[in-house]
Scaffold this active site. Structure first.
Site, PDB file in Angstrom:
ATOM      1  N   ARG A 101       0.832  -1.211   0.000  1.00  0.00           N
ATOM      2  CA  ARG A 101       0.000   0.000   0.000  1.00  0.00           C
ATOM      3  C   ARG A 101       0.862   1.255   0.000  1.00  0.00           C
ATOM      4  O   ARG A 101       0.378   2.338  -0.275  1.00  0.00           O
ATOM      5  CB  ARG A 101      -0.954  -0.028   1.209  1.00  0.00           C
ATOM      6  CG  ARG A 101      -2.222  -0.791   0.878  1.00  0.00           C
ATOM      7  CD  ARG A 101      -2.995  -1.296   2.066  1.00  0.00           C
ATOM      8  NE  ARG A 101      -3.317  -0.294   3.058  1.00  0.00           N
ATOM      9  CZ  ARG A 101      -4.141  -0.531   4.094  1.00  0.00           C
ATOM     10  NH1 ARG A 101      -4.728  -1.701   4.208  1.00  0.00           N
ATOM     11  NH2 ARG A 101      -4.377   0.387   4.979  1.00  0.00           N
ATOM     12  N   HIS A 135      -0.509  -5.801  -4.343  1.00  0.00           N
ATOM     13  CA  HIS A 135      -1.560  -4.811  -4.081  1.00  0.00           C
ATOM     14  C   HIS A 135      -1.845  -4.008  -5.353  1.00  0.00           C
ATOM     15  O   HIS A 135      -2.998  -3.734  -5.684  1.00  0.00           O
ATOM     16  CB  HIS A 135      -1.145  -3.894  -2.932  1.00  0.00           C
ATOM     17  CG  HIS A 135      -2.133  -2.811  -2.686  1.00  0.00           C
ATOM     18  ND1 HIS A 135      -3.422  -3.082  -2.281  1.00  0.00           N
ATOM     19  CD2 HIS A 135      -2.051  -1.466  -2.826  1.00  0.00           C
ATOM     20  CE1 HIS A 135      -4.087  -1.935  -2.172  1.00  0.00           C
ATOM     21  NE2 HIS A 135      -3.279  -0.949  -2.498  1.00  0.00           N
ATOM     22  N   ASP A 174     -13.186  -1.922  -3.264  1.00  0.00           N
ATOM     23  CA  ASP A 174     -12.955  -0.488  -3.438  1.00  0.00           C
ATOM     24  C   ASP A 174     -12.592  -0.271  -4.905  1.00  0.00           C
ATOM     25  O   ASP A 174     -12.497  -1.238  -5.676  1.00  0.00           O
ATOM     26  CB  ASP A 174     -11.874   0.046  -2.479  1.00  0.00           C
ATOM     27  CG  ASP A 174     -10.566  -0.722  -2.571  1.00  0.00           C
ATOM     28  OD1 ASP A 174     -10.297  -1.332  -3.633  1.00  0.00           O
ATOM     29  OD2 ASP A 174      -9.811  -0.727  -1.592  1.00  0.00           O
ATOM     30  N   LYS A 197     -15.132   3.743  -1.201  1.00  0.00           N
ATOM     31  CA  LYS A 197     -14.543   3.770   0.147  1.00  0.00           C
ATOM     32  C   LYS A 197     -13.535   4.904   0.221  1.00  0.00           C
ATOM     33  O   LYS A 197     -12.933   5.257  -0.783  1.00  0.00           O
ATOM     34  CB  LYS A 197     -13.824   2.418   0.336  1.00  0.00           C
ATOM     35  CG  LYS A 197     -12.950   2.288   1.532  1.00  0.00           C
ATOM     36  CD  LYS A 197     -12.300   0.907   1.550  1.00  0.00           C
ATOM     37  CE  LYS A 197     -10.819   0.939   1.232  1.00  0.00           C
ATOM     38  NZ  LYS A 197     -10.162  -0.356   1.306  1.00  0.00           N
ATOM     39  N   ARG A 199     -10.312   6.633   2.865  1.00  0.00           N
ATOM     40  CA  ARG A 199      -9.545   6.630   4.111  1.00  0.00           C
ATOM     41  C   ARG A 199      -9.223   8.078   4.399  1.00  0.00           C
ATOM     42  O   ARG A 199      -8.610   8.743   3.562  1.00  0.00           O
ATOM     43  CB  ARG A 199      -8.253   5.831   3.944  1.00  0.00           C
ATOM     44  CG  ARG A 199      -8.489   4.334   3.822  1.00  0.00           C
ATOM     45  CD  ARG A 199      -7.175   3.568   3.842  1.00  0.00           C
ATOM     46  NE  ARG A 199      -7.391   2.175   3.456  1.00  0.00           N
ATOM     47  CZ  ARG A 199      -7.767   1.230   4.309  1.00  0.00           C
ATOM     48  NH1 ARG A 199      -7.958   1.502   5.567  1.00  0.00           N
ATOM     49  NH2 ARG A 199      -7.932  -0.012   3.879  1.00  0.00           N
ATOM     50  N   ASP A 224     -11.273  -8.677  -2.972  1.00  0.00           N
ATOM     51  CA  ASP A 224     -10.213  -7.748  -2.551  1.00  0.00           C
ATOM     52  C   ASP A 224      -8.884  -8.497  -2.555  1.00  0.00           C
ATOM     53  O   ASP A 224      -8.860  -9.726  -2.625  1.00  0.00           O
ATOM     54  CB  ASP A 224     -10.522  -7.194  -1.146  1.00  0.00           C
ATOM     55  CG  ASP A 224      -9.926  -5.791  -0.946  1.00  0.00           C
ATOM     56  OD1 ASP A 224      -9.143  -5.355  -1.796  1.00  0.00           O
ATOM     57  OD2 ASP A 224     -10.253  -5.163   0.076  1.00  0.00           O
ATOM     58  N   THR A 229      -7.566  -5.133   8.872  1.00  0.00           N
ATOM     59  CA  THR A 229      -8.425  -5.004  10.066  1.00  0.00           C
ATOM     60  C   THR A 229      -9.812  -5.587   9.828  1.00  0.00           C
ATOM     61  O   THR A 229     -10.594  -5.738  10.761  1.00  0.00           O
ATOM     62  CB  THR A 229      -8.605  -3.525  10.419  1.00  0.00           C
ATOM     63  OG1 THR A 229      -9.297  -2.883   9.328  1.00  0.00           O
ATOM     64  CG2 THR A 229      -7.280  -2.825  10.622  1.00  0.00           C
ATOM     65  N   THR A 232     -12.808  -2.790   5.770  1.00  0.00           N
ATOM     66  CA  THR A 232     -13.340  -2.651   4.407  1.00  0.00           C
ATOM     67  C   THR A 232     -14.433  -3.688   4.156  1.00  0.00           C
ATOM     68  O   THR A 232     -15.517  -3.376   3.660  1.00  0.00           O
ATOM     69  CB  THR A 232     -12.194  -2.851   3.377  1.00  0.00           C
ATOM     70  OG1 THR A 232     -11.185  -1.893   3.649  1.00  0.00           O
ATOM     71  CG2 THR A 232     -12.665  -2.752   1.942  1.00  0.00           C
TER      72      THR A 232
HETATM   73  C1  R5P Z   1      -6.667  -1.458   0.254  1.00  0.00           C
HETATM   74  O1  R5P Z   1      -6.653  -0.684  -0.674  1.00  0.00           O
HETATM   75  C2  R5P Z   1      -6.698  -2.947   0.098  1.00  0.00           C
HETATM   76  O2  R5P Z   1      -7.029  -3.349  -1.172  1.00  0.00           O
HETATM   77  C3  R5P Z   1      -7.648  -3.558   1.100  1.00  0.00           C
HETATM   78  O3  R5P Z   1      -8.955  -3.101   0.820  1.00  0.00           O
HETATM   79  C4  R5P Z   1      -7.270  -3.155   2.505  1.00  0.00           C
HETATM   80  O4  R5P Z   1      -5.920  -3.453   2.745  1.00  0.00           O
HETATM   81  C5  R5P Z   1      -8.137  -3.849   3.513  1.00  0.00           C
HETATM   82  O5  R5P Z   1      -7.792  -3.348   4.772  1.00  0.00           O
HETATM   83  P1  R5P Z   1      -8.800  -3.457   5.990  1.00  0.00           P
HETATM   84  O6  R5P Z   1      -9.160  -4.905   6.139  1.00  0.00           O
HETATM   85  O7  R5P Z   1      -8.000  -2.930   7.152  1.00  0.00           O
HETATM   86  O8  R5P Z   1      -9.973  -2.579   5.714  1.00  0.00           O
END
Ligand code: R5P
Length: 340
Positions: A101, A135, A174, A197, A199, A224, A229, A232
């Site tokens: 990321r 990613h 996303d 979505k 952040r 995804d 966490t 998302t």
């Molecule tokens: C972010 O852009 C990734 O593709 C995932 O959506 C993200 O890493 C998911 O993170 P979390 O489970 O903390 O929302």
């Protein structure tokens, strides 16, 4: 050196995921190479290879999993040890590439750590990288050595195909996941929707704003690349239900599942979450809602093809069903499914 066929193929594992390395060896019907990787009391990592690797085609299996920075150092030091032991070629097999990321300067005065890692792997002496669902595919361009990026999406699509769900909509978790989700949608002949979505800070909290596309009366499959966490996925699933989805499933390649992510998934409206074994899943995270598919046969097949100079491309992308059947014939029937 590229293009020549190297001497004997040897697979080695750091401490990140020995089970995956063993499964890859099982697929390739070859024993795991002998080496030790450990830390002294001053936290300095030491590597000792217990066999002759001169001119061998060496593959080091080391996903960048918790404790991430230690596993990264292990990988770098292992590469150095193999180069100094005169291995013919060293391929870093990194099924999960961390820091993905951090792949752009999207705020003032921040690093591009995914690029820094690429530089470190190259400087250590790796000749190639084999990885799974980065990613962002552009991370490949951070390397000046060949990168083979496999995808788990074909396997995840097939899993859902076999479930014979009706009235499906495939949902990108996303905007960044929309291409992956579209490919899965094509394979399942299902329409696409996208979760919007954002952040707002660097605090790992995702805010789900909206769903673009019609999910009413459909069974949603959220796609995804990784779960951290769970924010998302859990927030997204709730929003999909609010908008009329009849059920929510999810397919995600890398199950980091940090903090209380597993509990959040357990308590969420998600029916089933499909992940892969690019990251080890400890017993406490193996809940009945989580199904683990093994990438070992794909990685093993890719290693075999790299070693013998055959195309890996057929395993890269979402192939047509016919191409996939041909490419994946050797992978079938290898017991690739391990359920959470
Ligand atoms: C972010 O852009 C990734 O593709 C995932 O959506 C993200 O890493 C998911 O993170 P979390 O489970 O903390 O929302």
């Amino acid at each position: 050196m590229e293009g020549r066929v190297y001497q004997e193929l040897r697979i080695f594992s750091g401490n990140a995921h020995p089970e995956l390395a063993q499964s890859i060896c099982h697929y390739l019907e070859t024993p795991l190479g002998e080496c030790e990787v450990f830390e002294f009391s001053n936290e300095n990592i030491f590597v000792r290879i217990h066999e002759n690797v001169r001119a061998r085609d060496v593959f080091i299996v080391q996903p960048m999993v918790s404790p991430v920075n230690t596993r990264v150092m292990e990988l770098l030091i292992m590469i150095d040890a193999f180069k100094r032991a005169s291995a013919g070629r060293v391929t870093a097999v990194v099924p999960y590439y961390a820091y993905g990321r951090s792949d752009k300067k999207d705020q003032p005065r921040v690093p591009i750590t995914a690029r820094l890692l690429a530089n470190l792997i190259e400087t250590a002496g790796a000749d190639r990288l084999l990885t799974v669902d980065l990613h962002a595919g552009q991370i490949q361009g951070f390397f000046n050595i060949p990168v083979d990026e496999l995808t788990a999406l074909y396997m995840i699509s097939r899993y859902f195909k076999d479930k014979e769900l009706t009235d499906v909509v495939v949902v990108a978790a996303d905007e960044g996941a929309s291409k992956r989700a579209r490919n899965v949608g094509q394979s399942l002949k299902a329409p696409l929707a996208i979760i919007e979505k954002r952040r707002v800070a660097n605090d790992e909290q995702a805010e789900v704003l909206n769903v673009i596309g019609d999910v009413r009366g459909r069974q949603a499959i959220v796609i995804d690349d990784e779960i951290l966490t769970g924010s998302t996925l859990v927030e997204g699933a709730a929003m999909l239900k609010e908008q009329g989805a009849t059920a929510v499933y999810a397919g995600v390649t890398h199950a980091i599942l940090s903090g209380n992510a597993t509990e959040r998934i357990e308590e969420s409206c998600i029916e089933e979450l499909i992940v892969t074994d690019t990251i080890p899943l400890p017993p406490e995270k193996r809940i009945s809602k989580i199904t683990v598919l093994s990438m070992a046969p794909f990685i093993g097949e890719a290693i075999s093809r790299i070693h013998t100079g055959r195309s890996v491309g057929e395993l890269f992308h979402m192939p047509s069903d016919k191409e996939a059947e041909e490419a994946l014939t050797p992978i079938r029937g290898t017991g690739s499914r391990a359920t959470g």
